[in-house]
Design a protein around this motif. Structure first.
Motif, mmCIF file in Angstrom:
data_model
loop_
_atom_site.group_PDB
_atom_site.id
_atom_site.type_symbol
_atom_site.label_atom_id
_atom_site.label_comp_id
_atom_site.label_asym_id
_atom_site.label_seq_id
_atom_site.Cartn_x
_atom_site.Cartn_y
_atom_site.Cartn_z
ATOM 1 N N GLU A 1 4.411 8.062 -1.166
ATOM 2 C CA GLU A 1 5.663 7.372 -0.859
ATOM 3 C C GLU A 1 6.725 7.607 -1.933
ATOM 4 O OE1 GLU A 1 6.225 6.123 1.941
ATOM 5 O OE2 GLU A 1 4.424 5.188 2.788
ATOM 6 N N PRO B 1 0.849 -1.192 0.000
ATOM 7 C CA PRO B 1 0.000 0.000 0.000
ATOM 8 C C PRO B 1 0.887 1.244 0.000
ATOM 9 C CG PRO B 1 -0.442 -1.420 1.907
ATOM 10 C CD PRO B 1 0.834 -1.875 1.299
ATOM 11 N N ASP C 1 7.693 1.737 3.362
ATOM 12 C CA ASP C 1 8.739 2.532 4.010
ATOM 13 C C ASP C 1 9.880 1.697 4.590
ATOM 14 O OD1 ASP C 1 7.480 1.341 6.105
ATOM 15 O OD2 ASP C 1 6.650 3.161 6.952
ATOM 16 N N ASP D 1 -2.802 4.624 -3.141
ATOM 17 C CA ASP D 1 -3.994 4.986 -2.391
ATOM 18 C C ASP D 1 -4.246 6.495 -2.479
ATOM 19 O OD1 ASP D 1 -6.079 5.051 -0.654
ATOM 20 O OD2 ASP D 1 -4.917 4.616 1.137
ATOM 21 N N GLN E 1 9.777 -0.413 6.859
ATOM 22 C CA GLN E 1 9.647 -0.753 8.277
ATOM 23 C C GLN E 1 9.346 -2.241 8.427
ATOM 24 O OE1 GLN E 1 6.789 2.292 9.766
ATOM 25 N NE2 GLN E 1 8.316 2.606 11.350
ATOM 26 N N THR F 1 5.206 9.254 8.799
ATOM 27 C CA THR F 1 4.064 8.402 9.098
ATOM 28 C C THR F 1 2.748 9.145 8.850
ATOM 29 O OG1 THR F 1 2.929 7.141 10.804
ATOM 30 C CG2 THR F 1 4.189 9.039 11.550
#
Ligand code: UDP
Ligand code: MG
Length: 313
Positions: free
Chosen positions: A15, A11, A98, A45, A100, A208
């Motif tokens: 970004e 998703p 990202d 998105d 993470q 974020t």
């Protein structure tokens, strides 16, 4: 000859900075796992930056890259659903853009499914380093409460990052609810899940999309979606207050009969009115939460709307 296919759902909301880094990292991992075919399904998105341009470019130069671009921002839950809806792999993973969710864990996850017979391998972070302490506190409390009041097993620190079999993906797709809370849905469908723990990793780039208020609303989504205990609490309050009122009536009748009825008790009456109406509004609010979710469910609106894919571009 590559016989099995892993689809990676990513998703993406604004970004542009993280995407090139993510692509580089994931292709490295794909190269390591040379026996497996890959499909990278990016969900744009409703990004307002160059995310979509980057995806168009990537899909032109790499046939493994596919994308679905939404007509507006529908949220990460909708993006994940769209991913499940569109991928073709035998195994499917969800991963944040990202970094993470370390792509390097993928070989280990795949092995656990292939060799140890799990249906799904999920990840949880063991530390909440880099997060404001107050947020960690509320997050912990949320997990404690929801696990007490819900049947779905919702793990503290669980990421949405997990690899699962086609069978589990189909089970998730069969849950077509509009108000989606994936941490609950993953737990609710069951299947054998192996948990991998890792240290929290900070975002590589960008920032974020979650603030405290959004997280709070999301936690309500989880509670309302996976438990009806708050409704029971409302009934219990009702019963309790009837009982207290009953005792009070008896006490007052006896008091009046024995000591007469001097005019007093105004402050206590006011306090009681305030308190009881507070409780009433609170309970009404609980019912309202469930009603509003039911209202949205009955409309049967689509979970996402596609504007463009790599095929229509
Ligand atoms: N995301 C999305 N739609 C949104 C918000 C976020 O698709 O409305 C994506 C985002 O691009 C990222 C993932 O969801 O890939 C996780 O978002 P983020 O990193 O902001 O959340 P955090 O890791 O801080 O929980
Ligand atoms: Mg993140």
């Amino acid at each position: 000859m590559k016989t099995e296919k892993i689809s990676i759902i990513v998703p993406c909301y604004n970004e542009e900075e993280a995407l090139p880094l993510f692509y580089e990292e994931i292709t490295k991992v794909a190269k390591q796992m040379e026996k497996v075919e890959f499909e990278f399904m990016f969900i744009n998105d409703g990004s307002k930056d160059k995310t979509l341009d980057i995806l168009r470019e990537l899909s032109k130069k790499d046939k493994r890259v596919r994308y679905v671009s939404f007509s507006r921002n529908f949220g990460k839950e909708a993006a994940m659903y769209a991913g499940f809806d569109n991928v073709t792999g035998d195994y499917v993973a969800v991963m944040d853009a990202d970094l993470q969710d370390p792509p390097a864990l993928l070989p280990e996850m795949f092995q656990a499914i292939k060799e140890e017979g799990y249906d799904s391998v999920a990840t949880r972070r063991v530390t909440r380093a880099g997060e404001p302490p107050i947020r960690s506190f509320f997050a912990r409390m949320f997990y404690k409460i929801i696990n007490k009041i819900s049947k779905a097993d919702i793990v503290d620190g669980a990421r949405d990052y997990r690899l699962m079999t086609r069978q589990m993906v189909d089970a998730i797709l069969s849950m077509g609810e509009y108000n989606r809370f994936s941490k609950g849905i993953f737990g609710w469908v069951g299947f054998n899940t192996k948990w991998l723990a890792y240290e929290n990793v900070e975002r590589v780039a960008g920032e974020t999309k979650w603030n405290f208020w959004k997280l709070f609303l999301y936690s309500l989504e989880g509670i309302v979606g996976f438990s009806t205990v708050p409704l029971t609490i409302a009934s219990v309050f009702g019963l309790l207050f009837c009982f207290i009122a009953f005792i009070m009536i008896i006490v007052i009748i006896f008091k009046t009969l024995m000591f007469g009825d001097p005019v007093s008790g105004w402050p206590s009456t006011t306090c009681i009115i305030f308190f009881v109406s507070g409780v009433q509004l609170f309970c009404l609010g609980i019912i309202g939460q469930y009603l509003s979710k039911t209202y949205l469910e009955t409309k049967k609106r689509p979970i996402y709307i596609t504007k463009e894919t790599e095929k229509t571009n």
